[in-house]
Design a protein around this motif. Structure first.
Motif, PDB file in Angstrom:
ATOM      1  N   TRP A 283       0.852  -1.198   0.000  1.00 49.52           N
ATOM      2  CA  TRP A 283       0.000   0.000   0.000  1.00 49.52           C
ATOM      3  C   TRP A 283       0.893   1.256   0.000  1.00 49.52           C
ATOM      4  CZ3 TRP A 283      -5.251  -0.063  -0.488  1.00 49.52           C
ATOM      5  CH2 TRP A 283      -5.902   1.175  -0.365  1.00 49.52           C
ATOM      6  N   GLY A 284       1.910   1.238   0.839  1.00 44.64           N
ATOM      7  CA  GLY A 284       2.831   2.381   0.951  1.00 44.64           C
ATOM      8  C   GLY A 284       3.558   2.645  -0.363  1.00 44.64           C
ATOM      9  N   ILE A 285       3.941   1.591  -1.057  1.00 41.27           N
ATOM     10  CA  ILE A 285       4.647   1.756  -2.347  1.00 41.27           C
ATOM     11  C   ILE A 285       3.697   2.411  -3.360  1.00 41.27           C
ATOM     12  CG2 ILE A 285       5.630   0.502  -4.329  1.00 41.27           C
ATOM     13  CD1 ILE A 285       6.766  -1.545  -2.291  1.00 41.27           C
ATOM     14  N   GLN A 286       2.481   1.874  -3.398  1.00 46.47           N
ATOM     15  CA  GLN A 286       1.511   2.395  -4.363  1.00 46.47           C
ATOM     16  C   GLN A 286       1.188   3.875  -4.069  1.00 46.47           C
ATOM     17  OE1 GLN A 286      -2.214   0.125  -4.082  1.00 46.47           O
ATOM     18  NE2 GLN A 286      -3.210   2.011  -4.702  1.00 46.47           N
ATOM     19  N   GLN A 287       0.971   4.177  -2.774  1.00 45.85           N
ATOM     20  CA  GLN A 287       0.673   5.565  -2.386  1.00 45.85           C
ATOM     21  C   GLN A 287       1.836   6.485  -2.743  1.00 45.85           C
ATOM     22  OE1 GLN A 287      -0.521   5.552   1.946  1.00 45.85           O
ATOM     23  NE2 GLN A 287      -1.660   7.366   1.268  1.00 45.85           N
ATOM     24  N   SER A 288       3.054   6.023  -2.404  1.00 45.02           N
ATOM     25  CA  SER A 288       4.242   6.860  -2.605  1.00 45.02           C
ATOM     26  C   SER A 288       4.488   7.113  -4.082  1.00 45.02           C
ATOM     27  CB  SER A 288       5.488   6.180  -2.013  1.00 45.02           C
ATOM     28  OG  SER A 288       5.287   5.885  -0.657  1.00 45.02           O
ATOM     29  N   LYS A 289       4.339   6.047  -4.904  1.00 43.49           N
ATOM     30  CA  LYS A 289       4.604   6.211  -6.343  1.00 43.49           C
ATOM     31  C   LYS A 289       3.648   7.229  -6.948  1.00 43.49           C
ATOM     32  CE  LYS A 289       6.953   2.007  -7.742  1.00 43.49           C
ATOM     33  NZ  LYS A 289       6.854   0.669  -8.317  1.00 43.49           N
ATOM     34  N   GLU A 290       2.383   7.137  -6.550  1.00 41.98           N
ATOM     35  CA  GLU A 290       1.394   8.059  -7.114  1.00 41.98           C
ATOM     36  C   GLU A 290       1.674   9.506  -6.669  1.00 41.98           C
ATOM     37  OE1 GLU A 290      -3.431   8.247  -7.824  1.00 41.98           O
ATOM     38  OE2 GLU A 290      -2.712   7.559  -5.870  1.00 41.98           O
ATOM     39  N   LEU A 291       2.048   9.667  -5.401  1.00 40.64           N
ATOM     40  CA  LEU A 291       2.333  11.018  -4.892  1.00 40.64           C
ATOM     41  C   LEU A 291       3.579  11.588  -5.561  1.00 40.64           C
ATOM     42  CD1 LEU A 291       1.558  10.303  -1.128  1.00 40.64           C
ATOM     43  CD2 LEU A 291       0.383  12.025  -2.524  1.00 40.64           C
ATOM     44  N   LYS A 292       4.560  10.713  -5.794  1.00 40.79           N
ATOM     45  CA  LYS A 292       5.802  11.151  -6.432  1.00 40.79           C
ATOM     46  C   LYS A 292       5.495  11.602  -7.869  1.00 40.79           C
ATOM     47  CE  LYS A 292      10.577   9.613  -6.862  1.00 40.79           C
ATOM     48  NZ  LYS A 292      11.107   8.628  -7.777  1.00 40.79           N
ATOM     49  N   GLU A 293       4.696  10.807  -8.546  1.00 35.63           N
ATOM     50  CA  GLU A 293       4.308  11.152  -9.917  1.00 35.63           C
ATOM     51  C   GLU A 293       3.553  12.484  -9.948  1.00 35.63           C
ATOM     52  OE1 GLU A 293       1.884   8.272 -12.498  1.00 35.63           O
ATOM     53  OE2 GLU A 293       3.808   7.334 -11.974  1.00 35.63           O
ATOM     54  N   HIS A 294       2.785  12.712  -8.908  1.00 37.13           N
ATOM     55  CA  HIS A 294       2.018  13.956  -8.785  1.00 37.13           C
ATOM     56  C   HIS A 294       2.962  15.152  -8.567  1.00 37.13           C
ATOM     57  CE1 HIS A 294      -1.403  16.451  -7.563  1.00 37.13           C
ATOM     58  NE2 HIS A 294      -0.716  16.814  -6.497  1.00 37.13           N
ATOM     59  N   GLY A 295       4.196  14.869  -8.099  1.00 37.33           N
ATOM     60  CA  GLY A 295       5.189  15.940  -7.955  1.00 37.33           C
ATOM     61  C   GLY A 295       5.323  16.501  -6.555  1.00 37.33           C
ATOM     62  N   VAL A 296       4.984  15.700  -5.533  1.00 37.32           N
ATOM     63  CA  VAL A 296       5.132  16.236  -4.165  1.00 37.32           C
ATOM     64  C   VAL A 296       6.616  16.502  -3.879  1.00 37.32           C
ATOM     65  CG1 VAL A 296       3.047  15.116  -3.266  1.00 37.32           C
ATOM     66  CG2 VAL A 296       5.249  13.935  -3.078  1.00 37.32           C
ATOM     67  N   PRO A 297       6.911  17.533  -3.090  1.00 36.15           N
ATOM     68  CA  PRO A 297       8.319  17.892  -2.871  1.00 36.15           C
ATOM     69  C   PRO A 297       9.091  16.850  -2.054  1.00 36.15           C
ATOM     70  CG  PRO A 297       6.868  19.276  -1.524  1.00 36.15           C
ATOM     71  CD  PRO A 297       5.985  18.477  -2.424  1.00 36.15           C
ATOM     72  N   VAL A 298       8.384  16.223  -1.119  1.00 29.64           N
ATOM     73  CA  VAL A 298       9.030  15.289  -0.184  1.00 29.64           C
ATOM     74  C   VAL A 298       8.029  14.195   0.135  1.00 29.64           C
ATOM     75  CG1 VAL A 298      10.128  15.074   2.104  1.00 29.64           C
ATOM     76  CG2 VAL A 298      10.208  17.278   0.932  1.00 29.64           C
ATOM     77  N   LEU A 299       8.510  12.965   0.306  1.00 25.85           N
ATOM     78  CA  LEU A 299       7.677  11.910   0.903  1.00 25.85           C
ATOM     79  C   LEU A 299       8.221  11.727   2.320  1.00 25.85           C
ATOM     80  CD1 LEU A 299       7.459   9.454  -2.110  1.00 25.85           C
ATOM     81  CD2 LEU A 299       5.519  10.619  -1.047  1.00 25.85           C
ATOM     82  N   HIS A 300       7.361  11.992   3.293  1.00 23.92           N
ATOM     83  CA  HIS A 300       7.807  12.081   4.695  1.00 23.92           C
ATOM     84  C   HIS A 300       7.176  10.903   5.448  1.00 23.92           C
ATOM     85  CE1 HIS A 300       9.217  14.396   8.138  1.00 23.92           C
ATOM     86  NE2 HIS A 300       8.032  14.319   8.714  1.00 23.92           N
ATOM     87  N   TYR A 301       8.009   9.983   5.925  1.00 32.84           N
ATOM     88  CA  TYR A 301       7.489   8.737   6.506  1.00 32.84           C
ATOM     89  C   TYR A 301       7.495   8.789   8.038  1.00 32.84           C
ATOM     90  CZ  TYR A 301       7.828   6.964   1.807  1.00 32.84           C
ATOM     91  OH  TYR A 301       7.661   6.796   0.455  1.00 32.84           O
ATOM     92  N   TYR A 302       6.352   8.409   8.605  1.00 35.95           N
ATOM     93  CA  TYR A 302       6.265   8.265  10.062  1.00 35.95           C
ATOM     94  C   TYR A 302       6.773   6.875  10.397  1.00 35.95           C
ATOM     95  CZ  TYR A 302       3.526  12.451   9.613  1.00 35.95           C
ATOM     96  OH  TYR A 302       3.132  13.725   9.312  1.00 35.95           O
ATOM     97  N   SER A 303       8.058   6.797  10.741  1.00 32.74           N
ATOM     98  CA  SER A 303       8.670   5.470  10.854  1.00 32.74           C
ATOM     99  C   SER A 303       8.552   4.907  12.269  1.00 32.74           C
ATOM    100  CB  SER A 303      10.141   5.542  10.447  1.00 32.74           C
ATOM    101  OG  SER A 303      10.834   6.390  11.330  1.00 32.74           O
TER     102      SER A 303
END
Ligand SMILES: Cc1cc2nc3c(=O)[nH]c(=O)nc-3n(C[C@H](O)[C@H](O)[C@H](O)COP(=O)(O)OP(=O)(O)OC[C@H]3O[C@@H](n4cnc5c(N)ncnc54)[C@H](O)[C@@H]3O)c2cc1C
Length: 318
Positions: A283-303
């Motif tokens: 789920w995280g990969i799919q969400q991140s890829k779509e957000l990255k494609e959308h052009g978000v400046p940073v993907l910020h993970y609550y680790s």
């Protein structure tokens, strides 16, 4: 360097960053390093460190009487920030909150951060003490994040609480604030919450980090509404890898967010948490890829001190 400078230098490429929480009192800082070491290959330019206010605990005495004590279970935010700078040469972003501090204590904490060469802060109100129903500011403290933001901005302009200080050294903090794609739980409506978010930006917030969400549409709609209102600073999505069945109830009740049905169904079908973790990674990969494609400046993970899911997601995305 400031978070906004890192974003500008990336020239439209999406950066990787994360938020960590201090270990429980008595634990070793090595826990943090063990968690971060495997993630450094993704070159986070900045790492957020949360701040945890005091809690009340009740100690039972042999005579049966209960004594109310105040304790901080996760101290160490400032120390961890200094350690991160020293060990990894990354920019730490300490979270600073209104709760539990009067303005004088806030000022002193900001002076410490400034002397440590830390030039980023995420400015927050903080929640109520666990056993209290509503947030109450300290006497002489800040009430809303915007009040704390005014204090930090004031120091950036050389204005300390002591008015008769002449030629006071101005600080130079880059200020981030929180935003809620599914609205803050106390706000009567998303529009009301956005109105106050806009006020924080107009008062000098330079970027926004969002509460976690599991449905990208919620983020896209939030971002669109922000832009329509004239909020033009970078909006950084916060993402949490889903890990346990228990989170099906804990995340919505604690963070007041919705979980998409497809995710709920997939988690419910899992035999154990190992399978849930795998669902969360996908789920995280799919969400991140779509957000990255959308052009978000940073993907910020609550680790939250566990690197394995974030590492697998980052490997597939960066
Ligand atoms: C990315 C992120 C990181 C976080 N890190 C931490 C952390 O490290 N430590 C911690 O304790 N908590 C943390 N929190 C939780 C946060 O402190 C809580 O969600 C808190 O309840 C609200 O903080 P805020 O800064 O958004 O508050 P505010 O911006 O002050 O908003 C609080 C509420 O009041 C409303 N409001 C705002 N301004 C006004 C005003 N002038 N008049 C009337 N209403 C107003 C808003 O709509 C909202 O409902 C974090 C949250 C996020 C999203």
């Amino acid at each position: 360097m400031k978070v906004t400078e890192h974003i500008a230098n990336a020239k439209g490429n999406t950066l990787f960053s994360l938020e960590i929480i201090p270990p429980r009192k008595g634990e070793n800082i090595q826990n943090i390093f063990d968690h971060l070491d495997p993630l450094m290959e993704f070159k986070p330019p900045f790492i957020d460190v949360t701040y945890h206010r005091e809690e009340y605990v009740y100690k039972k005495h042999p005579n049966g009487l209960l004594e109310k004590k105040t304790t901080r279970k996760r101290p160490g935010t400032v120390g961890i920030c200094a350690a991160l700078k020293h060990r990894y040469n990354v920019d730490p972003v300490p979270h600073i909150i209104c709760g539990g501090f009067n303005k004088e204590e806030t000022e002193n904490a900001l002076i410490d951060l400034n002397f440590l060469g830390i030039d980023n802060v995420l400015v927050l109100r903080g929640d109520a003490i666990k056993s209290e129903p509503q947030f109450k500011p300290e006497p002489g403290g800040n009430n809303y994040a915007i009040d704390l933001l005014h204090q930090v901005k004031g120091m950036n302009e050389g204005n300390y609480l002591d008015d008769d200080m002449e030629n006071a050294n101005p600080t130079d903090f880059c200020i981030g604030v929180a935003g809620y794609p599914e609205k803050h739980f106390e706000a009567p409506s998303l529009n009301s919450d956005l109105k106050y978010l806009k006020q924080k930006v107009d008062a000098g917030a330079e970027y926004i980090v969002t509460q976690m969400f599991f449905d990208n549409q919620k983020f896209f709609e939030f971002e669109k509404k922000c832009r329509a209102m004239g909020i033009d600073v970078p909006i950084i999505p916060g993402l949490k890898p889903f890990k346990t069945k228990n989170q099906l109830s804990v995340l919505p009740s604690f963070f007041k967010i919705d979980l998409p049905d497809t995710l709920v169904d997939a988690v419910e079908k899992c035999k154990d948490n190992k399978e849930v973790q795998q669902v969360g990674i996908e789920w995280g990969i799919q969400q991140s890829k779509e957000l990255k494609e959308h052009g978000v400046p940073v993907l910020h993970y609550y680790s939250m001190g566990k690197s394995s899911s974030v590492q697998k997601i980052a490997k597939a995305v960066f």
